[in-house]
Design a protein around this motif. Structure first.
Motif, PDB file in Angstrom:
ATOM      1  N   TYR A  64       0.830  -1.210   0.000  1.00  0.00           N
ATOM      2  CA  TYR A  64       0.000   0.000   0.000  1.00  0.00           C
ATOM      3  C   TYR A  64       0.860   1.254   0.000  1.00  0.00           C
ATOM      4  CZ  TYR A  64      -3.512  -3.381   1.489  1.00  0.00           C
ATOM      5  OH  TYR A  64      -4.337  -4.469   1.563  1.00  0.00           O
ATOM      6  N   THR A  65       0.311   2.323  -0.558  1.00  0.00           N
ATOM      7  CA  THR A  65       0.946   3.637  -0.486  1.00  0.00           C
ATOM      8  C   THR A  65       0.287   4.370   0.676  1.00  0.00           C
ATOM      9  OG1 THR A  65       1.119   3.609  -2.882  1.00  0.00           O
ATOM     10  CG2 THR A  65       1.513   5.704  -1.797  1.00  0.00           C
ATOM     11  N   VAL A  66       1.027   4.573   1.751  1.00  0.00           N
ATOM     12  CA  VAL A  66       0.471   5.228   2.937  1.00  0.00           C
ATOM     13  C   VAL A  66       1.469   6.244   3.499  1.00  0.00           C
ATOM     14  CG1 VAL A  66      -1.067   3.355   3.652  1.00  0.00           C
ATOM     15  CG2 VAL A  66       1.287   3.356   4.412  1.00  0.00           C
ATOM     16  N   GLU A  67       0.990   7.089   4.405  1.00  0.00           N
ATOM     17  CA  GLU A  67       1.789   8.083   5.126  1.00  0.00           C
ATOM     18  C   GLU A  67       2.595   8.974   4.190  1.00  0.00           C
ATOM     19  OE1 GLU A  67       1.908   9.413   8.157  1.00  0.00           O
ATOM     20  OE2 GLU A  67       0.219   8.156   8.631  1.00  0.00           O
ATOM     21  N   GLY A  68       3.909   9.099   4.380  1.00  0.00           N
ATOM     22  CA  GLY A  68       4.755  10.048   3.643  1.00  0.00           C
ATOM     23  C   GLY A  68       4.649   9.940   2.134  1.00  0.00           C
ATOM     24  N   PRO A  69       4.851   8.738   1.561  1.00  0.00           N
ATOM     25  CA  PRO A  69       4.761   8.628   0.100  1.00  0.00           C
ATOM     26  C   PRO A  69       3.397   9.041  -0.451  1.00  0.00           C
ATOM     27  CG  PRO A  69       5.796   6.673   1.017  1.00  0.00           C
ATOM     28  CD  PRO A  69       5.323   7.494   2.178  1.00  0.00           C
ATOM     29  N   LEU A  70       2.312   8.724   0.273  1.00  0.00           N
ATOM     30  CA  LEU A  70       0.978   9.101  -0.201  1.00  0.00           C
ATOM     31  C   LEU A  70       0.782  10.610  -0.128  1.00  0.00           C
ATOM     32  CD1 LEU A  70      -1.778   8.271  -1.254  1.00  0.00           C
ATOM     33  CD2 LEU A  70      -2.517   7.965   1.110  1.00  0.00           C
ATOM     34  N   ARG A  71       1.221  11.221   0.964  1.00  0.00           N
ATOM     35  CA  ARG A  71       1.130  12.692   1.076  1.00  0.00           C
ATOM     36  C   ARG A  71       1.910  13.364  -0.055  1.00  0.00           C
ATOM     37  NH1 ARG A  71      -0.803  13.998   6.438  1.00  0.00           N
ATOM     38  NH2 ARG A  71      -0.437  12.252   7.833  1.00  0.00           N
ATOM     39  N   ARG A  72       3.108  12.834  -0.320  1.00  0.00           N
ATOM     40  CA  ARG A  72       3.948  13.383  -1.382  1.00  0.00           C
ATOM     41  C   ARG A  72       3.263  13.232  -2.746  1.00  0.00           C
ATOM     42  NH1 ARG A  72       8.073  12.191   1.059  1.00  0.00           N
ATOM     43  NH2 ARG A  72       8.195   9.981   0.550  1.00  0.00           N
ATOM     44  N   GLN A  73       2.645  12.070  -2.985  1.00  0.00           N
ATOM     45  CA  GLN A  73       1.958  11.811  -4.253  1.00  0.00           C
ATOM     46  C   GLN A  73       0.789  12.775  -4.450  1.00  0.00           C
ATOM     47  OE1 GLN A  73       0.650   7.764  -4.536  1.00  0.00           O
ATOM     48  NE2 GLN A  73      -0.275   8.049  -6.538  1.00  0.00           N
ATOM     49  N   VAL A  74       0.007  13.004  -3.390  1.00  0.00           N
ATOM     50  CA  VAL A  74      -1.134  13.923  -3.483  1.00  0.00           C
ATOM     51  C   VAL A  74      -0.645  15.342  -3.767  1.00  0.00           C
ATOM     52  CG1 VAL A  74      -2.985  14.980  -2.134  1.00  0.00           C
ATOM     53  CG2 VAL A  74      -2.655  12.513  -2.054  1.00  0.00           C
ATOM     54  N   ALA A  75       0.430  15.756  -3.067  1.00  0.00           N
ATOM     55  CA  ALA A  75       0.985  17.099  -3.285  1.00  0.00           C
ATOM     56  C   ALA A  75       1.498  17.249  -4.726  1.00  0.00           C
ATOM     57  CB  ALA A  75       2.102  17.378  -2.293  1.00  0.00           C
ATOM     58  N   GLN A  76       2.140  16.209  -5.251  1.00  0.00           N
ATOM     59  CA  GLN A  76       2.641  16.264  -6.622  1.00  0.00           C
ATOM     60  C   GLN A  76       1.489  16.368  -7.621  1.00  0.00           C
ATOM     61  OE1 GLN A  76       5.008  12.716  -6.829  1.00  0.00           O
ATOM     62  NE2 GLN A  76       6.875  13.746  -6.144  1.00  0.00           N
ATOM     63  N   ASN A  77       0.392  15.650  -7.354  1.00  0.00           N
ATOM     64  CA  ASN A  77      -0.766  15.719  -8.251  1.00  0.00           C
ATOM     65  C   ASN A  77      -1.338  17.131  -8.279  1.00  0.00           C
ATOM     66  OD1 ASN A  77      -0.545  13.031  -8.873  1.00  0.00           O
ATOM     67  ND2 ASN A  77      -2.090  12.375  -7.394  1.00  0.00           N
ATOM     68  N   ILE A  78      -1.442  17.762  -7.097  1.00  0.00           N
ATOM     69  CA  ILE A  78      -1.975  19.125  -7.028  1.00  0.00           C
ATOM     70  C   ILE A  78      -1.024  20.097  -7.722  1.00  0.00           C
ATOM     71  CG2 ILE A  78      -2.528  21.016  -5.447  1.00  0.00           C
ATOM     72  CD1 ILE A  78      -3.636  18.837  -3.529  1.00  0.00           C
ATOM     73  N   ASN A  79       0.288  19.934  -7.502  1.00  0.00           N
ATOM     74  CA  ASN A  79       1.259  20.813  -8.162  1.00  0.00           C
ATOM     75  C   ASN A  79       1.231  20.658  -9.675  1.00  0.00           C
ATOM     76  OD1 ASN A  79       2.216  22.152  -5.918  1.00  0.00           O
ATOM     77  ND2 ASN A  79       3.720  20.558  -5.471  1.00  0.00           N
ATOM     78  N   ARG A  80       1.002  19.443 -10.160  1.00  0.00           N
ATOM     79  CA  ARG A  80       0.893  19.224 -11.606  1.00  0.00           C
ATOM     80  C   ARG A  80      -0.300  19.997 -12.169  1.00  0.00           C
ATOM     81  NH1 ARG A  80      -2.323  15.975 -14.231  1.00  0.00           N
ATOM     82  NH2 ARG A  80      -2.860  14.816 -12.365  1.00  0.00           N
ATOM     83  N   LEU A  81      -1.440  19.947 -11.445  1.00  0.00           N
ATOM     84  CA  LEU A  81      -2.621  20.691 -11.893  1.00  0.00           C
ATOM     85  C   LEU A  81      -2.344  22.192 -11.909  1.00  0.00           C
ATOM     86  CD1 LEU A  81      -5.405  18.782  -9.926  1.00  0.00           C
ATOM     87  CD2 LEU A  81      -4.972  18.679 -12.384  1.00  0.00           C
ATOM     88  N   ARG A  82      -1.604  22.677 -10.895  1.00  0.00           N
ATOM     89  CA  ARG A  82      -1.257  24.099 -10.845  1.00  0.00           C
ATOM     90  C   ARG A  82      -0.359  24.478 -12.018  1.00  0.00           C
ATOM     91  NH1 ARG A  82       0.371  25.625  -4.678  1.00  0.00           N
ATOM     92  NH2 ARG A  82      -1.731  26.026  -3.956  1.00  0.00           N
ATOM     93  N   ASP A  83       0.637  23.625 -12.296  1.00  0.00           N
ATOM     94  CA  ASP A  83       1.616  23.937 -13.341  1.00  0.00           C
ATOM     95  C   ASP A  83       0.982  23.995 -14.729  1.00  0.00           C
ATOM     96  OD1 ASP A  83       3.554  24.039 -11.410  1.00  0.00           O
ATOM     97  OD2 ASP A  83       4.331  22.021 -11.806  1.00  0.00           O
ATOM     98  N   ILE A  84       0.036  23.089 -15.004  1.00  0.00           N
ATOM     99  CA  ILE A  84      -0.577  23.100 -16.340  1.00  0.00           C
ATOM    100  C   ILE A  84      -1.705  24.118 -16.425  1.00  0.00           C
ATOM    101  CG2 ILE A  84       0.074  20.719 -16.815  1.00  0.00           C
ATOM    102  CD1 ILE A  84      -2.796  19.871 -16.288  1.00  0.00           C
ATOM    103  N   LYS A  85      -1.976  24.806 -15.325  1.00  0.00           N
ATOM    104  CA  LYS A  85      -2.949  25.900 -15.263  1.00  0.00           C
ATOM    105  C   LYS A  85      -4.333  25.484 -15.745  1.00  0.00           C
ATOM    106  CE  LYS A  85       0.349  29.572 -15.311  1.00  0.00           C
ATOM    107  NZ  LYS A  85       1.410  30.026 -16.158  1.00  0.00           N
ATOM    108  N   CYS A  86      -4.746  24.272 -15.376  1.00  0.00           N
ATOM    109  CA  CYS A  86      -6.094  23.841 -15.689  1.00  0.00           C
ATOM    110  C   CYS A  86      -7.046  24.477 -14.670  1.00  0.00           C
ATOM    111  CB  CYS A  86      -6.206  22.324 -15.669  1.00  0.00           C
ATOM    112  SG  CYS A  86      -6.037  21.613 -14.044  1.00  0.00           S
ATOM    113  N   TYR A  87      -8.329  24.324 -14.888  1.00  0.00           N
ATOM    114  CA  TYR A  87      -9.335  24.941 -14.016  1.00  0.00           C
ATOM    115  C   TYR A  87      -9.125  24.532 -12.561  1.00  0.00           C
ATOM    116  CZ  TYR A  87     -13.867  26.280 -12.136  1.00  0.00           C
ATOM    117  OH  TYR A  87     -14.852  26.827 -11.374  1.00  0.00           O
TER     118      TYR A  87
END
Length: 127
Positions: A64-87
Motif C-alpha cells: 500500500y501507499t500510505v503516510e509520507g509517500p501518499l502525502r507526497r503523491q497527493v501534493a505532486q498531483n496538485i502541483n501538476r494541476l497548478r503547473d498546467i494551469k487547468c481549471y
C-alpha cells in the motif's frame, strides 16, 4: 503505544480502528490488513506483540501507499494541476472550492473568515 511507520497508534482501541490512524488506511484496508496478518481485528492494539506489528508494517510498506509517500503523491498531483494551469489547478492556487461547489454563499472553509465590505447607505439617511 505501538508505532507503525512512524505513527503512534492508540492502545485502547481495537486493532482495526487503531490502524485507521495511519494516513491512507481506511476501514476496508484496515480489515484487509488484519485478515492477511492473521490478527483478530477486535483485539486491542496494546496486546499486539512485536512480531505482529512488524508483519503489519511490512505489509503496509510492500502493498500500500500510505503516510509520507501518499502525502507526497497527493501534493505532486496538485502541483501538476497548478503547473498546467487547468481549471482545478487555478482553483487550488486561489484557495477556492475545486469540485464545483457554489461560492456566492458558503465556501467559508476554503475562503476563510468573512471580509466585511462597507454596505450601502441605510434607508433612514435617504429622508
Amino acid at each position: 503505544m505501538p508505532r507503525i511507520l512512524g505513527v503512534d497508534i492508540p492502545n485502547d482501541k481495537p486493532t482495526v480502528i487503531s490502524l485507521q490512524y495511519l494516513y491512507g488506511v481506511g476501514p476496508r484496508i484496515a480489515r484487509e490488513l488484519c485478515h492477511k496478518a492473521g490478527i483478530d481485528p477486535q483485539r486491542r492494539a496494546r496486546e499486539l506483540n512485536e512480531d505482529e506489528i512488524g508483519r503489519l508494517a511490512a505489509m503496509l510498506e510492500r502493498d500500500y501507499t500510505v503516510e509520507g509517500p501518499l502525502r507526497r503523491q497527493v501534493a505532486q498531483n496538485i502541483n501538476r494541476l497548478r503547473d498546467i494551469k487547468c481549471y482545478r489547478g487555478i482553483r487550488h492556487r486561489l484557495g477556492l472550492p475545486v469540485r464545483g461547489q457554489r461560492t456566492r454563499t458558503n465556501a467559508r472553509t476554503r475562503k476563510g473568515p468573512k471580509k466585511t465590505v462597507a454596505g450601502k447607505k441605510g434607508v433612514k439617511d435617504l429622508r
